[in-house]
Design a protein around this motif. Structure first.
Motif, short mmCIF file in Angstrom:
data_model
loop_
_atom_site.label_atom_id
_atom_site.label_comp_id
_atom_site.label_asym_id
_atom_site.label_seq_id
_atom_site.Cartn_x
_atom_site.Cartn_y
_atom_site.Cartn_z
N SER A 140 -6.72 13.01 7.67
CA SER A 140 -6.90 11.58 7.36
C SER A 140 -6.01 11.18 6.21
CB SER A 140 -8.36 11.28 7.01
OG SER A 140 -9.21 11.62 8.10
N ALA A 141 -5.26 10.07 6.41
CA ALA A 141 -4.41 9.49 5.37
C ALA A 141 -4.93 8.09 5.07
CB ALA A 141 -2.96 9.45 5.82
N ASP A 142 -4.98 7.72 3.76
CA ASP A 142 -5.53 6.43 3.35
C ASP A 142 -4.49 5.32 3.41
OD1 ASP A 142 -4.01 7.39 1.31
OD2 ASP A 142 -5.42 6.87 -0.30
N PHE A 169 0.85 -1.18 0.00
CA PHE A 169 0.00 0.00 0.00
C PHE A 169 0.88 1.23 0.00
CE2 PHE A 169 -2.47 -3.37 1.94
CZ PHE A 169 -3.68 -3.27 1.30
N ALA A 170 0.40 2.30 -0.51
CA ALA A 170 1.09 3.59 -0.53
C ALA A 170 0.04 4.67 -0.37
CB ALA A 170 1.86 3.78 -1.84
N ILE A 171 0.40 5.72 0.43
CA ILE A 171 -0.54 6.80 0.66
C ILE A 171 -0.78 7.54 -0.65
CG2 ILE A 171 1.37 8.27 1.44
CD1 ILE A 171 -0.63 9.78 3.16
N SER A 172 -2.03 7.79 -0.91
CA SER A 172 -2.38 8.48 -2.16
C SER A 172 -3.24 9.72 -1.93
CB SER A 172 -3.13 7.52 -3.10
OG SER A 172 -4.34 7.07 -2.49
N LEU A 197 3.81 13.09 10.26
CA LEU A 197 3.09 14.34 10.05
C LEU A 197 3.84 15.48 10.74
CD1 LEU A 197 0.58 15.90 9.08
CD2 LEU A 197 -0.49 15.34 11.26
N ASP A 198 4.16 16.52 9.97
CA ASP A 198 4.87 17.69 10.48
C ASP A 198 3.85 18.81 10.70
OD1 ASP A 198 6.68 19.57 11.24
OD2 ASP A 198 7.50 19.92 9.22
N THR A 199 3.66 19.18 11.99
CA THR A 199 2.67 20.22 12.31
C THR A 199 3.32 21.58 12.59
OG1 THR A 199 2.75 19.60 14.65
CG2 THR A 199 1.09 18.52 13.27
N SER A 200 4.60 21.72 12.37
CA SER A 200 5.27 23.00 12.66
C SER A 200 4.72 24.17 11.85
CB SER A 200 6.78 22.85 12.45
OG SER A 200 7.06 22.45 11.12
N GLY A 226 4.47 11.71 3.64
CA GLY A 226 4.95 10.76 2.63
C GLY A 226 4.89 11.31 1.20
N GLY A 227 5.18 12.57 1.02
CA GLY A 227 5.17 13.15 -0.31
C GLY A 227 3.82 13.61 -0.80
N VAL A 228 2.77 13.42 -0.01
CA VAL A 228 1.42 13.84 -0.39
C VAL A 228 1.04 15.04 0.46
CG1 VAL A 228 -0.99 13.15 -0.61
CG2 VAL A 228 0.82 11.48 -1.04
N GLU A 229 0.48 16.09 -0.17
CA GLU A 229 0.11 17.31 0.53
C GLU A 229 -1.40 17.44 0.62
OE1 GLU A 229 1.85 20.68 -1.30
OE2 GLU A 229 3.92 20.16 -0.76
#
Length: 565
Positions: A46-48, A21-24, A56-59, A109-112
């Motif tokens: 939410s991430a799939d 699986f990979a986050i999309s 997750l970077d919340t800065s 993971g590269g998804v915004e």
């Protein structure tokens, strides 16, 4: 056959193959828009896929938001052999200022994610009945003195079901704070909406003058809110984190006024009262009198109540107990009470005036010094009835018996007197002979032998007095064997009254010797104090015998000095 083998190979490959699986997709949402300045909202991300929490970077949110608690949950769904995984973050955000704020895109993971434009209104502009959770506080006064009890009440209003939560105490410097009582759980209708209200009361005592800032108490917890899925066909309750904080409060603390005199006590009202055995008008020597004094102070902490100074006149001994302090609610006011109980033991007969007791205090409403007063009390103490009754009974009995046998008693006493005179002359001759022998031998005269010789003469010369002393002493020893200190004190008075042929108070007996003084003090402490104190009754008996020996020795020495040489 070939088809069967190919089908079997495909099934084995399907079963044992590990899907990747990979986050999309990364979705973001908020639970309210517009939001309120300095009040928390929930940002859901939410991430799939099953993603690590730290990915997750919340800065980027720190620029315009205060970040509160973050919770992470993971779920897996399998529909028709199709497995779907999801990772969800819920972050509490409080906008730092009003206006339009952009929630920036976040990366996993590269998804915004897609940015969200958030409208923020000023604090207080939103009607409170539209809020599901908020805190209100109140103070008993806005101006106080050092050492004054300040009541700080906190009310947590909930329009949703509380799953779990923590209500923290306010932060402050230069003062003491403690919770008063237990939390009160009620319901209230506020602006037409029913709320569950959790009320907590704190007591604050400032230690130093100046401006006291109270950082509002805070709440952090999870509540249950109604959610929906699948287009609203089904509804369910989901847990959602929430935080709230009360506004700051500022008080002015005044110092102790210069015109105040005495132990510092600030209160709304102070009163003194006492419990006294009113049914008794006269009191006897040696009998304890229990006196209980109570000091009540409204809106004052129990630690602020100093010990009561109770003056006692000469002729009375006191045995105070440890003061008892407690705090309770009366008519929705905090009341502190100090109770002082003491036993008063008269040592001499007479009339005594217990001085008035005064406690100064400061009234913060009138801003002047006042005082609570317990008026003086006069008591009358009469001699102990035990010794007097025994003496009267002995005198009456002796008078009755001697009236019938006076001639015989006169003859007996005359015979004894003649025998005493003969023995006395004989003792003089022995002393003179002993002195001559000592002079002839060149040895110094031993006065101890002479004293001992005269003691023997006196023992035989007064057999009636010795028998009477032995009877009263045996009665005293029997009382000591019972281990009753009150009875021993009574028998001491009766014993010495018989020996001296007059009424003897405990103070008179204590003045006979140091040992008797110590013994009577320990007996009184054991008899009149609630704390059981062991008494060495053998020491009491030895003190009585020692006082008799001292008396005989003094009398004998006088006889020795009068002997002619």
């Amino acid at each position: 056959m070939v088809v069967s083998r190919r089908l079997l190979l495909a099934l084995v490959t399907l079963v044992f193959s590990t899907p990747t699986f990979a986050i999309s997709q990364l979705e973001t949402s908020v639970d309210r828009n517009p939001a309120v300045e300095k009040e928390y909202l929930v940002l859901t991300i939410s991430a799939d896929d099953d993603v690590k929490t730290g990915d997750l970077d919340t800065s980027p949110l720190l620029k315009d938001f205060i970040i509160g608690r973050t919770s992470v949950s993971r779920s897996t769904q399998i529909i028709n052999f199709d497995s779907r995984k999801q990772t969800r973050w819920q972050i509490l955000l409080a906008p730092k200022h009003a206006g339009t704020i952009l929630i920036p895109s976040l990366r996993v993971g590269g998804v915004e994610s897609t940015p969200i434009e958030l409208s923020v209104v000023a604090a207080g502009s939103q009607p409170q009945q539209m809020r599901n959770l908020f805190i209100r506080t109140s103070l008993s006064t806005e101006e106080a003195y050092v050492g004054q009890l300040i009541i700080y009440k906190v009310k947590l209003f909930l329009a949703v079901d509380l799953q779990r939560g923590l209500l923290s105490a306010p932060n402050l410097d230069g003062a003491q704070i403690k919770q008063l009582g237990e939390d009160v759980d009620t319901t209230e209708i506020f602006n037409g909406r029913r709320y569950r209200v959790i009320e907590r009361t704190y007591g604050i005592i400032a230690d130093q003058p100046g401006e006291l800032t109270i950082d509002g108490t805070g709440f952090s917890g999870d509540v249950l809110v109604q959610g929906s899925r699948l287009g609203g066909m089904f509804s369910f309750n989901e847990s959602r984190p929430m935080e709230a904080r009360a506004a700051k409060s500022i008080l002015l603390i005044n110092p102790i006024p210069n015109e105040y005199h005495g132990e510092w006590l600030v209160s709304d009202l102070v009163a003194l009262s006492e419990d006294w055995p009113e049914e008794t008008q006269e009191y006897r020597v040696g009998n304890p009198i229990t006196r209980t004094i109570k000091l009540l102070a409204a809106n004052t902490d129990e630690t602020s109540l100093a010990d009561i100074v109770i003056p006692i006149p000469q002729g009375l001994k006191t045995y105070p107990e440890k003061p008892v302090r407690k705090t309770f609610l009366r008519d929705k006011q905090m009341v502190s009470q100090l109770t002082q109980t003491l036993a008063i033991v008269p040592t001499r007969a007479g009339e005594y005036t217990l001085p008035a007791i005064t406690v100064p205090w400061w009234n913060p409403h009138t801003k002047r010094q006042e005082q609570a007063t317990l008026p003086a009390r006069t008591i009358t103490v009469i001699a102990s009835d035990v010794a007097e009754v025994n003496l009267s009974q002995i005198t009456n009995t002796s008078a009755t018996n001697t009236a019938d046998y006076w001639p015989w008693l006169s003859l007996i006493f005359a015979t004894l007197w003649l025998a005493t005179l003969a023995l006395w002359k004989k003792s003089i001759g022995q002393v003179k002979q002993f002195t001559v022998n000592q002079a002839d031998s060149g040895s110094p005269l031993n006065m101890t032998d002479a004293v001992t010789s005269n003691e023997n003469v006196q023992r035989h010369a007064f057999p009636v007095l010795t028998a009477k002393q032995g009877t009263s002493l045996s009665t005293l020893e029997a009382a000591c064997n019972e281990g009753n200190p009150g009875k021993v004190l009574t028998m001491l008075q009766a014993h010495y009254a018989e020996q001296y042929s007059r009424s003897m108070s405990l103070a008179d007996i204590a003045g006979l010797s140091f040992e008797l003084n110590q013994a009577i003090s320990r007996l009184q402490i054991s008899a009149f104090s609630k704390q059981q104190t062991p008494v060495d009754y053998q020491m009491v008996i030895e003190a009585v015998k020692s006082s008799k020996n001292n008396k005989v020795q003094q009398r004998t020495s006088t006889l020795v000095d009068l002997n002619p040489k």
